[in-house]
Write an enzyme that holds these catalytic residues in place. Structure first.
Site, PDB file in Angstrom:
ATOM      1  N   CYS A 246       0.854  -1.182   0.000  1.00  0.00           N
ATOM      2  CA  CYS A 246       0.000   0.000   0.000  1.00  0.00           C
ATOM      3  C   CYS A 246       0.891   1.232   0.000  1.00  0.00           C
ATOM      4  O   CYS A 246       1.705   1.396   0.911  1.00  0.00           O
ATOM      5  CB  CYS A 246      -0.922   0.017   1.228  1.00  0.00           C
ATOM      6  SG  CYS A 246      -1.951   1.520   1.321  1.00  0.00           S
ATOM      7  N   ASN A 255       1.013  -8.828  -0.977  1.00  0.00           N
ATOM      8  CA  ASN A 255      -0.132  -9.686  -0.679  1.00  0.00           C
ATOM      9  C   ASN A 255       0.338 -11.132  -0.534  1.00  0.00           C
ATOM     10  O   ASN A 255       1.445 -11.503  -0.952  1.00  0.00           O
ATOM     11  CB  ASN A 255      -1.124  -9.627  -1.841  1.00  0.00           C
ATOM     12  CG  ASN A 255      -1.757  -8.266  -2.006  1.00  0.00           C
ATOM     13  OD1 ASN A 255      -2.837  -8.005  -1.506  1.00  0.00           O
ATOM     14  ND2 ASN A 255      -1.088  -7.384  -2.718  1.00  0.00           N
TER      15      ASN A 255
END
Length: 318
Positions: A246, A255
């Site tokens: 992010c 992820n």
């Protein structure tokens, strides 16, 4: 709190590929539109049928995804494909409404500080503005998946109470969301926090489908998946090669990796509809474009029963 039965072996698990959005958005070198389309098509060809392809964010904030419309227009859509994109605000929803999408993923943070960093608004203002977003998308015949960042902890505030997560999930349900996706923005989820959040949502918003989006910042992303399965959740996001993070949260890394997740699910007796070898090929294609080794483990090692020629392996002396 409300509990659910574990997902039984043999059940179909939905794996949603988010690398083309959540992974690419962090890359500083612009990935050509044609290459984005090629990678998305390779991922679909592996058997994946759910994909978050891009995001309708400000091109100034995330220039990597400025070609959202072109990418969506160019991808192949196999039968059964479910194509989504992320929108942070009403302007993004208006752009998305002109494209061929099955659903849009909205986003609000469970913590005030991260919401200010991510969309420059307090949480309550984001939720109030979401009504107009839902109206635009529903009018266009596009479903809405309610997204929630920092659902398991905030890098600025620390603990995010499960009651806060459940309150936002309830608001999404009242607005008409088809589901709520809990985002582990900086990898702060643990089996305990995952279990607490799921049960709190089921108590506050019965019947609302829950999706889980884990990062692997501290190496427990797949352990959290196992907790989700034990709680009856059947939808998980992942990014090819373990891409992602992010840009608006300190300490965020990738992820959970799509190949690693598919491998775990298949080896645990679940159905995914994915050809793991073809998925690894798509990950190699992605890695070649990114230009550095990606963190996925199955990408490096291959499937468990991959065979090696003993003649090419050094024999111990002595």
């Amino acid at each position: 709190m409300t509990t659910a039965s574990p997902v039984t072996e043999g059940s179909r698990i939905t794996v949603c590929e988010v690398g083309p959005r959540d992974g690419f958005q962090n890359e500083k070198t612009f990935i050509p539109t044609a290459k984005k389309i090629e990678i998305a098509n390779a991922l679909f060809a592996s058997g994946l049928r759910h994909m978050q392809v891009t995001s309708f964010v400000s091109p100034r904030a995330v220039p990597q995804l400025a070609d959202a419309e072109e990418v969506l227009a160019g991808i192949d859509r196999p039968e059964g494909a479910w194509v989504t994109a992320l929108v942070p605000n009403l302007r993004g929803a208006e752009r998305a409404a002109t494209c061929k999408l099955d659903a849009v993923h909205t986003v609000v943070s469970a913590s005030e500080t991260h919401n200010l960093k991510n969309v420059n608004r307090p949480v309550e203002q984001s939720l109030e503005e979401m009504a107009a977003v839902f109206e635009v998308l529903k009018a266009a015949g596009i479903g809405v998946e309610g997204g929630m960042a920092t659902a398991f902890g905030c890098p600025f505030e620390g603990v995010v109470p499960p009651e806060q997560v459940a309150r936002i999930a309830r608001r999404y349900q009242e607005l008409g969301a088809d589901s709520v996706s809990l985002g582990d923005t900086t990898g702060m989820a643990t089996p305990q926090t995952v279990r607490a959040a799921i049960r709190a949502i089921r108590e506050a918003a019965p019947g609302l489908e829950i999706h889980l989006h884990f990062h692997n910042t501290r190496g427990v992303g797949l352990a959290c998946v196992m907790t989700g399965l034990a709680e009856g959740v059947t939808h998980y996001d992942a990014a090819v090669g373990g891409l992602g993070g992010c840009p608006f949260a300190a300490g965020a890394t990738g992820n959970i990796c799509t190949e690693d997740l598919v491998y775990l699910l298949q080896e645990s007796g679940y159905e995914t509809g994915v050809d793991l070898d073809a998925l690894i090929g798509a990950a190699r294609l992605t890695q070649g474009q990114i230009g550095r080794p990606l963190p996925g483990q199955v990408l490096k090692a291959g499937p468990r029963l991959k065979r090696h020629d003993p003649k090419l392996t050094v024999t111990a002396a002595g």
